[in-house]
Design a protein around this motif. Structure first.
Motif, PDB file in Angstrom:
ATOM      1  N   ILE A 135     -63.289-119.041  25.245  1.00 31.36           N
ATOM      2  CA  ILE A 135     -62.454-119.695  26.263  1.00 31.36           C
ATOM      3  C   ILE A 135     -61.134-118.947  26.441  1.00 31.36           C
ATOM      4  O   ILE A 135     -60.644-118.778  27.548  1.00 31.36           O
ATOM      5  CB  ILE A 135     -62.242-121.183  25.903  1.00 31.36           C
ATOM      6  CG1 ILE A 135     -63.562-121.941  26.109  1.00 31.36           C
ATOM      7  CG2 ILE A 135     -61.121-121.802  26.746  1.00 31.36           C
ATOM      8  CD1 ILE A 135     -63.592-123.325  25.514  1.00 31.36           C
ATOM      9  N   LYS A 136     -60.604-118.459  25.329  1.00 31.99           N
ATOM     10  CA  LYS A 136     -59.350-117.691  25.414  1.00 31.99           C
ATOM     11  C   LYS A 136     -59.556-116.360  26.115  1.00 31.99           C
ATOM     12  O   LYS A 136     -58.615-115.766  26.623  1.00 31.99           O
ATOM     13  CB  LYS A 136     -58.787-117.427  24.011  1.00 31.99           C
ATOM     14  CG  LYS A 136     -58.136-118.650  23.397  1.00 31.99           C
ATOM     15  CD  LYS A 136     -57.409-118.286  22.107  1.00 31.99           C
ATOM     16  CE  LYS A 136     -56.900-119.545  21.408  1.00 31.99           C
ATOM     17  NZ  LYS A 136     -57.146-119.509  19.954  1.00 31.99           N
ATOM     18  N   ASN A 137     -60.773-115.859  26.085  1.00 34.32           N
ATOM     19  CA  ASN A 137     -61.065-114.545  26.682  1.00 34.32           C
ATOM     20  C   ASN A 137     -62.096-114.691  27.788  1.00 34.32           C
ATOM     21  O   ASN A 137     -63.007-113.867  27.918  1.00 34.32           O
ATOM     22  CB  ASN A 137     -61.602-113.601  25.602  1.00 34.32           C
ATOM     23  CG  ASN A 137     -60.598-113.350  24.503  1.00 34.32           C
ATOM     24  OD1 ASN A 137     -59.689-112.556  24.663  1.00 34.32           O
ATOM     25  ND2 ASN A 137     -60.735-114.059  23.396  1.00 34.32           N
ATOM     26  N   ILE A 138     -61.910-115.729  28.569  1.00 35.10           N
ATOM     27  CA  ILE A 138     -62.958-116.128  29.504  1.00 35.10           C
ATOM     28  C   ILE A 138     -63.243-115.057  30.577  1.00 35.10           C
ATOM     29  O   ILE A 138     -64.332-115.009  31.135  1.00 35.10           O
ATOM     30  CB  ILE A 138     -62.614-117.509  30.102  1.00 35.10           C
ATOM     31  CG1 ILE A 138     -63.859-118.230  30.601  1.00 35.10           C
ATOM     32  CG2 ILE A 138     -61.534-117.402  31.164  1.00 35.10           C
ATOM     33  CD1 ILE A 138     -63.698-119.744  30.712  1.00 35.10           C
ATOM     34  N   ASP A 139     -62.246-114.177  30.821  1.00 34.96           N
ATOM     35  CA  ASP A 139     -62.475-113.122  31.814  1.00 34.96           C
ATOM     36  C   ASP A 139     -63.053-111.865  31.184  1.00 34.96           C
ATOM     37  O   ASP A 139     -63.253-110.863  31.858  1.00 34.96           O
ATOM     38  CB  ASP A 139     -61.154-112.793  32.529  1.00 34.96           C
ATOM     39  CG  ASP A 139     -60.705-113.966  33.391  1.00 34.96           C
ATOM     40  OD1 ASP A 139     -61.567-114.553  34.079  1.00 34.96           O
ATOM     41  OD2 ASP A 139     -59.503-114.308  33.361  1.00 34.96           O
ATOM     42  N   ASN A 140     -63.290-111.942  29.894  1.00 32.97           N
ATOM     43  CA  ASN A 140     -63.684-110.752  29.155  1.00 32.97           C
ATOM     44  C   ASN A 140     -64.715-111.084  28.088  1.00 32.97           C
ATOM     45  O   ASN A 140     -64.619-110.637  26.949  1.00 32.97           O
ATOM     46  CB  ASN A 140     -62.419-110.239  28.461  1.00 32.97           C
ATOM     47  CG  ASN A 140     -62.321-108.746  28.597  1.00 32.97           C
ATOM     48  OD1 ASN A 140     -63.348-108.104  28.791  1.00 32.97           O
ATOM     49  ND2 ASN A 140     -61.124-108.216  28.477  1.00 32.97           N
ATOM     50  N   LEU A 141     -65.704-111.893  28.483  1.00 32.35           N
ATOM     51  CA  LEU A 141     -66.623-112.461  27.492  1.00 32.35           C
ATOM     52  C   LEU A 141     -67.422-111.410  26.726  1.00 32.35           C
ATOM     53  O   LEU A 141     -67.602-111.521  25.527  1.00 32.35           O
ATOM     54  CB  LEU A 141     -67.587-113.445  28.163  1.00 32.35           C
ATOM     55  CG  LEU A 141     -67.032-114.816  28.544  1.00 32.35           C
ATOM     56  CD1 LEU A 141     -68.139-115.661  29.164  1.00 32.35           C
ATOM     57  CD2 LEU A 141     -66.432-115.523  27.337  1.00 32.35           C
ATOM     58  N   SER A 142     -67.900-110.394  27.426  1.00 29.48           N
ATOM     59  CA  SER A 142     -68.747-109.397  26.764  1.00 29.48           C
ATOM     60  C   SER A 142     -68.021-108.760  25.602  1.00 29.48           C
ATOM     61  O   SER A 142     -68.591-108.558  24.533  1.00 29.48           O
ATOM     62  CB  SER A 142     -69.140-108.273  27.718  1.00 29.48           C
ATOM     63  OG  SER A 142     -70.012-108.736  28.662  1.00 29.48           O
ATOM     64  N   GLN A 143     -66.761-108.439  25.850  1.00 38.57           N
ATOM     65  CA  GLN A 143     -65.977-107.800  24.803  1.00 38.57           C
ATOM     66  C   GLN A 143     -65.654-108.782  23.686  1.00 38.57           C
ATOM     67  O   GLN A 143     -65.824-108.463  22.509  1.00 38.57           O
ATOM     68  CB  GLN A 143     -64.693-107.270  25.425  1.00 38.57           C
ATOM     69  CG  GLN A 143     -64.185-106.005  24.784  1.00 38.57           C
ATOM     70  CD  GLN A 143     -62.902-105.561  25.478  1.00 38.57           C
ATOM     71  OE1 GLN A 143     -62.799-105.561  26.712  1.00 38.57           O
ATOM     72  NE2 GLN A 143     -61.905-105.227  24.678  1.00 38.57           N
ATOM     73  N   ALA A 144     -65.233-109.978  24.067  1.00 42.77           N
ATOM     74  CA  ALA A 144     -64.809-110.960  23.070  1.00 42.77           C
ATOM     75  C   ALA A 144     -65.966-111.366  22.154  1.00 42.77           C
ATOM     76  O   ALA A 144     -65.765-111.663  20.978  1.00 42.77           O
ATOM     77  CB  ALA A 144     -64.214-112.189  23.752  1.00 42.77           C
ATOM     78  N   LEU A 145     -67.180-111.378  22.685  1.00 45.22           N
ATOM     79  CA  LEU A 145     -68.328-111.866  21.901  1.00 45.22           C
ATOM     80  C   LEU A 145     -69.262-110.742  21.473  1.00 45.22           C
ATOM     81  O   LEU A 145     -70.397-110.988  21.060  1.00 45.22           O
ATOM     82  CB  LEU A 145     -69.117-112.900  22.718  1.00 45.22           C
ATOM     83  CG  LEU A 145     -68.351-114.146  23.148  1.00 45.22           C
ATOM     84  CD1 LEU A 145     -69.241-115.057  23.984  1.00 45.22           C
ATOM     85  CD2 LEU A 145     -67.814-114.917  21.946  1.00 45.22           C
ATOM     86  N   SER A 146     -68.760-109.506  21.558  1.00 46.38           N
ATOM     87  CA  SER A 146     -69.639-108.370  21.341  1.00 46.38           C
ATOM     88  C   SER A 146     -70.276-108.367  19.939  1.00 46.38           C
ATOM     89  O   SER A 146     -71.477-108.123  19.785  1.00 46.38           O
ATOM     90  CB  SER A 146     -68.860-107.098  21.653  1.00 46.38           C
ATOM     91  OG  SER A 146     -69.156-106.102  20.769  1.00 46.38           O
ATOM     92  N   GLU A 147     -69.483-108.683  18.914  1.00 40.97           N
ATOM     93  CA  GLU A 147     -70.057-108.700  17.560  1.00 40.97           C
ATOM     94  C   GLU A 147     -71.096-109.796  17.375  1.00 40.97           C
ATOM     95  O   GLU A 147     -72.118-109.604  16.721  1.00 40.97           O
ATOM     96  CB  GLU A 147     -68.952-108.906  16.528  1.00 40.97           C
ATOM     97  CG  GLU A 147     -68.427-107.604  15.987  1.00 40.97           C
ATOM     98  CD  GLU A 147     -67.379-107.810  14.904  1.00 40.97           C
ATOM     99  OE1 GLU A 147     -67.571-108.714  14.073  1.00 40.97           O
ATOM    100  OE2 GLU A 147     -66.385-107.068  14.921  1.00 40.97           O
ATOM    101  N   LEU A 148     -70.774-110.945  17.975  1.00 45.12           N
ATOM    102  CA  LEU A 148     -71.692-112.080  17.883  1.00 45.12           C
ATOM    103  C   LEU A 148     -72.992-111.776  18.623  1.00 45.12           C
ATOM    104  O   LEU A 148     -74.078-112.193  18.225  1.00 45.12           O
ATOM    105  CB  LEU A 148     -70.995-113.289  18.510  1.00 45.12           C
ATOM    106  CG  LEU A 148     -71.300-114.666  17.945  1.00 45.12           C
ATOM    107  CD1 LEU A 148     -71.164-114.691  16.442  1.00 45.12           C
ATOM    108  CD2 LEU A 148     -70.362-115.689  18.583  1.00 45.12           C
ATOM    109  N   SER A 149     -72.842-111.013  19.696  1.00 40.18           N
ATOM    110  CA  SER A 149     -73.989-110.616  20.475  1.00 40.18           C
ATOM    111  C   SER A 149     -74.883-109.675  19.653  1.00 40.18           C
ATOM    112  O   SER A 149     -76.111-109.821  19.621  1.00 40.18           O
ATOM    113  CB  SER A 149     -73.464-109.959  21.758  1.00 40.18           C
ATOM    114  OG  SER A 149     -74.489-109.367  22.463  1.00 40.18           O
TER     115      SER A 149
END
Ligand code: ZNH
Length: 141
Positions: free
Chosen positions: A70-84
């Motif tokens: 939510i804090k990085n809502i415009d940048n989800l791919s980057q913010a969740l890259s490790e989780l991905s």
């Protein structure tokens, strides 16, 4: 696509949960295991009785990841890259399950927020969770 209004609604709602995040995460997981029993196969090492310490602990981690999203809502791919990476390469969770968790989380939020879970907010959360799910699923081959 998430509109500016969707993002605002989600950020406001998340800010108002006031410490209930962990409980909401655990409730969503309990609902997922109960309504979609095959999801339990990913957690053979967990005590899956409702409200177990492991469910609470895992709920907290999932919600923390959503807070980051939510804090990085415009940048989800980057913010969740490790989780991905984790979900695609290590855990190999069938992406169909992301929809189940999303459904359950929405019921948890609706139960918690009552009439504040407006149709607009519902639709925004639905889009947000789809966006998170596509990031978590983007590295599967
Ligand atoms: Zn997941 C893990 C998030 C979905 C399964 N995950 C996890 C974590 C997180 C998450 C944060 C932690 C990591 C670390 O520790 O580092 N998920 C998430 C999210 C989502 C999800 C955000 C959506 C939205 N998952 C999911 C599903 C499933 C899963 C649907 C199935 C069903 N995960 C999982 C597992 C794990 C995880 C199995 C591991 C656990 C343990 O602890 O072991």
């Amino acid at each position: 696509m998430l509109t500016a209004e969707d993002k605002k609604l989600i950020q406001q709602m998340w800010g108002k949960l006031g410490g209930a995040e962990e409980e909401i995460g655990a409730d969503a997981l309990n609902r997922m295991f109960h309504s979609y029993p095959p999801t339990k196969t990913y957690f053979p090492h967990f005590d899956l009785s409702p409200g177990s310490d492991q469910i609470r602990g895992h709920g907290k981690k999932v919600v923390a990841a959503l807070t980051t999203a939510i804090k990085n809502i415009d940048n989800l791919s980057q913010a969740l890259s490790e989780l991905s990476n984790l979900h695609a390469y290590n855990l190999r969770v069938d992406p169909v399950n992301f929809k189940f968790l999303s459904q359950c989380l929405q019921v948890s939020l609706a139960t918690r927020l009552g009439k504040d879970y407006s149709p607009d907010l519902h639709s925004a959360v639905d889009k947000f969770m789809s966006a998170v799910a596509s990031v978590l699923a983007e590295k599967y081959r």
